[in-house]
Design a protein around this motif. Structure first.
Motif, short mmCIF file in Angstrom:
data_model
loop_
_atom_site.label_atom_id
_atom_site.label_comp_id
_atom_site.label_asym_id
_atom_site.label_seq_id
_atom_site.Cartn_x
_atom_site.Cartn_y
_atom_site.Cartn_z
N SER A 214 -0.43 4.25 1.08
CA SER A 214 -0.92 4.44 -0.29
C SER A 214 -1.70 3.22 -0.80
N ASN A 215 -1.83 2.19 0.07
CA ASN A 215 -2.52 0.94 -0.33
C ASN A 215 -1.88 0.30 -1.56
N VAL A 216 -0.55 0.31 -1.59
CA VAL A 216 0.18 -0.27 -2.71
C VAL A 216 1.03 -1.43 -2.21
N PHE A 217 1.01 -2.53 -2.96
CA PHE A 217 1.88 -3.66 -2.64
C PHE A 217 2.71 -4.00 -3.88
N ALA A 218 3.87 -4.58 -3.64
CA ALA A 218 4.77 -4.95 -4.73
C ALA A 218 4.92 -6.46 -4.79
N VAL A 219 5.08 -6.98 -5.99
CA VAL A 219 5.31 -8.41 -6.21
C VAL A 219 6.36 -8.57 -7.29
N GLY A 220 7.05 -9.69 -7.26
CA GLY A 220 8.02 -9.99 -8.31
C GLY A 220 7.40 -10.92 -9.34
N LEU A 221 7.71 -10.68 -10.61
CA LEU A 221 7.21 -11.53 -11.69
C LEU A 221 8.35 -12.37 -12.25
N LYS B 24 3.89 -3.21 -9.18
CA LYS B 24 3.27 -2.56 -8.03
C LYS B 24 1.79 -2.35 -8.33
N VAL B 25 0.94 -2.70 -7.35
CA VAL B 25 -0.50 -2.66 -7.53
C VAL B 25 -1.16 -1.94 -6.37
N ARG B 26 -2.18 -1.15 -6.67
CA ARG B 26 -2.94 -0.47 -5.62
C ARG B 26 -4.28 -1.18 -5.41
#
Length: 233
Positions: free
Chosen positions: A67-74, A35-37
């Motif tokens: 919250s300006n947060v997005f999630a990505v899968g690694l 998760k990244v902001r």
């Protein structure tokens, strides 16, 4: 596709391994979620869009505009090829949205497909410029040429010097760039995500296809020369 012109420095919110990923057949499995902001890259973001995180093209799987947060899968391959799996919450990362067709490209064509990592072995100041020396495996260094393009943590940069014996290259950052990307924050011994210029890999692939034929023709020419020599006696 990206340009390598970083839009903002984001922040790692969390990195965790979960076992509730729904697979194609309906079963559940393990996954690593990051998760990244970042405020700029959230503008116009949508589920499934591509966002470049420190040089890695990733797919947004969840968005939280509040919250300006997005999630990505690694994926496992991503964890093997990049340094994303080593980043702690609070770490800074370079962020860039996918480039628009027909838009300006002030960098170069960056795919977001990291080829591997390099290690910072030295840093020094030259007036207002910051020089950085990076050690890389020979398998990557062969694609790196002086004054050529390279993407470092997703930033489009120009190679300065290459030493194919000691396995390192150098690059420099002007004063403006130093303030806009994460690389200056890294110390000697830390890793950088590297994506070499794809044109070099295409050239190698094309050459590999014709090299056997060239070798065969050279062999035939040599044999013909020997035949001519014998006939001339």
């Amino acid at each position: 596709m990206f340009t390598g012109i970083v839009e903002e420095m984001g922040e790692i919110v969390s990195l965790e391994t979960r076992d509730d990923m729904v697979l194609w057949d309906g079963s559940t499995g393990e996954r690593t979620e990051l998760k990244v902001r970042g405020s700029v890259v959230m503008d116009g973001a949508y589920l499934g869009c591509s966002i470049c995180v420190s040089g890695v093209c990733l797919t947004a799987t969840a968005l939280n505009p509040e919250s300006n947060v997005f999630a990505v899968g690694l994926a496992p391959e991503t964890l093997r090829k990049t340094n994303l799996g080593t980043l702690a919450p609070g770490s800074a990362v370079n962020l860039e949205r996918a480039s628009e067709i027909g838009g300006r490209n002030s960098g170069h064509f960056v795919q977001g497909h990291v080829d591997g990592t390099g290690t910072i072995v030295d840093k020094w100041i030259d007036e207002d410029s910051l020089f950085i020396k990076v050690e890389v495996p020979p398998s990557l260094l062969k694609y790196i040429v002086p004054k050529g393009f390279i993407a470092i943590d997703g930033t489009s940069l120009t190679v300065c010097e290459v030493d194919y014996v000691s396995n390192y290259f150098t690059f420099m950052l002007i004063e403006y760039t130093q303030k806009k990307i994460v690389v200056p924050l890294k110390e000697v011994g830390e890793q950088l995500n590297l994506e070499v210029d794809v044109l070099g890999k295409y050239a190698e692939s094309a050459l590999a296809a014709v090299t056997p034929r060239i070798d065969e023709l050279e062999k035939e020419v040599t044999e013909l020369k020997e035949i001519i020599k014998k006939l001339a006696k």
